[in-house]
Each structure stands twice: as C-alpha cells, then as structure tokens.
Design a protein around this motif. Sequence first.
Motif, short mmCIF file in Angstrom:
data_model
loop_
_atom_site.label_atom_id
_atom_site.label_comp_id
_atom_site.label_asym_id
_atom_site.label_seq_id
_atom_site.Cartn_x
_atom_site.Cartn_y
_atom_site.Cartn_z
N HIS A 214 45.44 15.21 47.44
CA HIS A 214 46.79 15.54 47.91
C HIS A 214 47.75 15.52 46.72
O HIS A 214 47.62 14.68 45.82
CB HIS A 214 47.23 14.52 48.97
CG HIS A 214 48.46 14.92 49.72
ND1 HIS A 214 49.72 14.77 49.21
CD2 HIS A 214 48.61 15.50 50.95
CE1 HIS A 214 50.61 15.21 50.10
NE2 HIS A 214 49.95 15.66 51.15
N PRO A 215 48.73 16.42 46.69
CA PRO A 215 49.65 16.47 45.53
C PRO A 215 50.43 15.18 45.30
O PRO A 215 50.90 14.94 44.19
CB PRO A 215 50.59 17.63 45.87
CG PRO A 215 50.43 17.87 47.34
CD PRO A 215 49.02 17.51 47.65
N LYS A 216 50.57 14.34 46.33
CA LYS A 216 51.33 13.10 46.16
C LYS A 216 50.46 11.93 45.68
O LYS A 216 50.99 10.85 45.44
CB LYS A 216 52.00 12.73 47.49
CG LYS A 216 53.13 13.68 47.89
CD LYS A 216 53.84 13.20 49.14
CE LYS A 216 54.99 14.14 49.52
NZ LYS A 216 55.68 13.70 50.76
N MET A 217 49.17 12.14 45.54
CA MET A 217 48.32 11.04 45.09
C MET A 217 48.63 10.67 43.64
O MET A 217 48.73 11.55 42.77
CB MET A 217 46.84 11.39 45.23
CG MET A 217 45.93 10.25 44.76
SD MET A 217 44.16 10.56 45.00
CE MET A 217 44.06 10.32 46.77
N ALA A 218 48.77 9.39 43.39
CA ALA A 218 49.08 8.90 42.04
C ALA A 218 47.94 9.21 41.09
O ALA A 218 46.76 9.17 41.47
CB ALA A 218 49.33 7.40 42.09
N GLU A 219 48.27 9.49 39.84
CA GLU A 219 47.26 9.83 38.84
C GLU A 219 46.28 8.69 38.63
O GLU A 219 45.09 8.92 38.40
CB GLU A 219 47.94 10.19 37.52
CG GLU A 219 47.01 10.82 36.50
CD GLU A 219 46.36 12.11 37.01
OE1 GLU A 219 45.16 12.32 36.71
OE2 GLU A 219 47.05 12.91 37.69
N VAL A 220 46.75 7.45 38.73
CA VAL A 220 45.85 6.31 38.53
C VAL A 220 44.79 6.27 39.62
O VAL A 220 43.64 5.91 39.36
CB VAL A 220 46.66 4.98 38.48
CG1 VAL A 220 47.35 4.69 39.82
CG2 VAL A 220 45.76 3.82 38.08
N ASP A 221 45.15 6.66 40.84
CA ASP A 221 44.18 6.68 41.93
C ASP A 221 43.22 7.86 41.78
O ASP A 221 42.02 7.73 42.05
CB ASP A 221 44.90 6.76 43.28
CG ASP A 221 45.73 5.53 43.57
OD1 ASP A 221 45.33 4.44 43.10
OD2 ASP A 221 46.78 5.63 44.24
N ARG A 222 43.73 9.01 41.35
CA ARG A 222 42.85 10.15 41.07
C ARG A 222 41.81 9.78 40.02
O ARG A 222 40.63 10.08 40.17
CB ARG A 222 43.68 11.35 40.58
CG ARG A 222 44.32 12.17 41.66
CD ARG A 222 45.25 13.24 41.08
NE ARG A 222 44.68 14.01 39.99
CZ ARG A 222 43.91 15.11 40.15
NH1 ARG A 222 43.64 15.54 41.37
NH2 ARG A 222 43.45 15.76 39.10
N GLN A 223 42.27 9.11 38.97
CA GLN A 223 41.35 8.76 37.88
C GLN A 223 40.31 7.75 38.35
O GLN A 223 39.14 7.83 37.96
CB GLN A 223 42.15 8.19 36.70
CG GLN A 223 41.32 8.02 35.43
CD GLN A 223 40.75 9.33 34.92
OE1 GLN A 223 41.47 10.31 34.76
NE2 GLN A 223 39.44 9.36 34.67
N ALA A 224 40.71 6.82 39.21
CA ALA A 224 39.78 5.82 39.72
C ALA A 224 38.67 6.48 40.54
O ALA A 224 37.49 6.14 40.41
CB ALA A 224 40.51 4.79 40.57
N ILE A 225 39.04 7.45 41.36
CA ILE A 225 38.06 8.16 42.19
C ILE A 225 37.15 9.01 41.31
O ILE A 225 35.92 9.03 41.49
CB ILE A 225 38.77 9.02 43.24
CG1 ILE A 225 39.54 8.14 44.21
CG2 ILE A 225 37.76 9.90 44.01
CD1 ILE A 225 40.61 8.86 44.99
N LEU A 226 37.74 9.69 40.33
CA LEU A 226 36.92 10.50 39.41
C LEU A 226 35.96 9.61 38.63
O LEU A 226 34.78 9.96 38.48
CB LEU A 226 37.83 11.26 38.44
CG LEU A 226 37.11 12.11 37.38
CD1 LEU A 226 36.21 13.16 38.04
CD2 LEU A 226 38.11 12.76 36.44
N ASN A 227 36.43 8.47 38.14
CA ASN A 227 35.55 7.55 37.42
C ASN A 227 34.37 7.13 38.29
O ASN A 227 33.23 7.03 37.81
CB ASN A 227 36.32 6.30 36.98
CG ASN A 227 37.31 6.59 35.87
OD1 ASN A 227 37.25 7.65 35.23
ND2 ASN A 227 38.23 5.67 35.63
N ALA A 228 34.65 6.89 39.58
CA ALA A 228 33.59 6.49 40.50
C ALA A 228 32.56 7.61 40.68
O ALA A 228 31.36 7.38 40.68
CB ALA A 228 34.19 6.10 41.85
N LEU A 229 33.04 8.84 40.82
CA LEU A 229 32.15 9.98 41.00
C LEU A 229 31.26 10.20 39.77
O LEU A 229 30.06 10.48 39.89
CB LEU A 229 32.95 11.25 41.29
CG LEU A 229 33.69 11.29 42.64
CD1 LEU A 229 34.61 12.49 42.70
CD2 LEU A 229 32.70 11.31 43.81
#
Length: 274
Positions: A214-229
């Motif tokens: 979602h466009p409102k998701m914080a970059e730190v949360d995006r990065q955490a999910i990407l790191n997990a993937l």
Amino acid sequence: MSELTKRILILLCLIFITSPSNAKTLTFAVVPQQSAKKMAQKWQPLIDYLSKYTGHTIEFRTAKDIPTFEANVSAGLYDIAYMNPYHFVVFNDSVGYRSLAHQRDKKIRGLIVVHQDSPVQSLADLNGAEIAFPAPAAFAATIITSAHLRKQGIAFIPRYVKSHDSVYLSVQRNFFKAGGGILRTLNISPDSVKSDLRVLWESKGYTPHAIATHPKMAEVDRQAILNALIALSNDSSKASILSRIGFSGFVASSDSDWDDVRALGIASLSRPHL
C-alpha cells in the motif's frame, strides 16, 4: 508491598521491555486463483514466516473471486497484495501500490488447455467454441490468451468461472472445449485433474505477479518484509514453504519491471471489473 506483588511488577516490566513497540497488524492478500481454503493452506506457512521474521502480526486475506479482489485492492483495503501483472500496472497507477518483490527466475506465460482426449489439435479448431477463463482481468490466463486468439482471427465465447482450479476442472469434465490458465496453477492442480489435460498453446513470457505494498506503508516496514522474503529464498531448510506455493524464491523489484506489460497498452484500453 508483598513479595508476590513485586514479582508480578517485575514480570510486567520485562514483558513491556521485551515486547516490540513498533509491532503492527498487516494484511497480506493473495489473488484468488484457487478456492479460499486451498489458498490459505498453501500461503499460511509463508505468512507465518513473515510474521515471525518481522515481528508484525500478518494476516492472510483473499477474496471469493477475482473481481472482488480487484475491488478490494482498488479501495486500498490490503497492506500487502500478491497480484497479477495487469493488476499491478493498473493499481500502481490508480491507487499507488508499490512493487516490492516478484518470483525469482520466472516469467509468466498464458496457457490454453484442452482435455487429453480432445480432438482439438490447433487453435483454429477452437473457432466458435466456448472457452473457460478465471476472470476478465486475469492477466496471462485471460487477457494474453484472449488477445492471441483474436489476433489469429479465432472467434470464441468467453465463460468466466471464478478461479484457475475451476477452469481446469471444467475442461477436465468436458464442460468446455478449452480453458485459459498458467503453468504454475496447472502444475499444482490435483493429479486427477492435471493428468486429463493437455497444453494446446503457450504464450511468450512476461514479468510475473507482483508482491506490492500500500502507498502508505512505511519504508521501514517494506524493507522488513523484503528482508524476510530474501532470507526465506536463501534458506534451503525452509524450501518447503516456497514449494507449497510453487516458488523457488523471491527477488526485489521496482515498478519499472512491469514495463513489458505496460508496453501492451492494455491498462489504457480497459480496467478491471470493480
């Protein structure tokens, strides 16, 4: 203050100190290519892994059919969504969903399948036939296959049956002469269905489904999910989590990865049924 009270206070302090202050509840929606029950069985281990790795509570979501999923993404109801390439191009533009990752070493291809015993041997043999598709905006299974049939001058009657599983089952039971799908969903269909089907035609490859946020998701949360993937993709001991959904792994993506889909011009010609 009693000794018991002191111990309780110390325990409460420890819980407060060790609990992540930034933990959130996020929704992860998956386009309904199969029944909701099957989707949950296949995707829940990945969702559980992401929750454990990021410290967030991530909840699995899907929808009763693809048009409902489209309406929910259009309304911005999901924090994270696994969507087809056409959906991503449309919702990146209209809602602002941002790509995060896509399947590693993968191109998505549309298929047209027929019954193993069908006399149909070429696309021309489908002229005038009813053909099963998952939904109007299913990218490879519907849009690409339909476009190719029209380009070949083959007239057909589209019938939308809500999911990839329903396409394969309806062709296997001879309700329709043919159906549109993709290799991944065909490969994970039950052997009793898959063994009765034959791939008649396959398209060229395109950038696969997107995991978008979602466009409102914080970059730190995006990065955490990407790191997990990425961590999951590099951990051979967790390969079963990926194999359940037919993946070998994930790679980071950018919005421009889907320029091959944009080049088709389909997003400017039509919109998903919302």
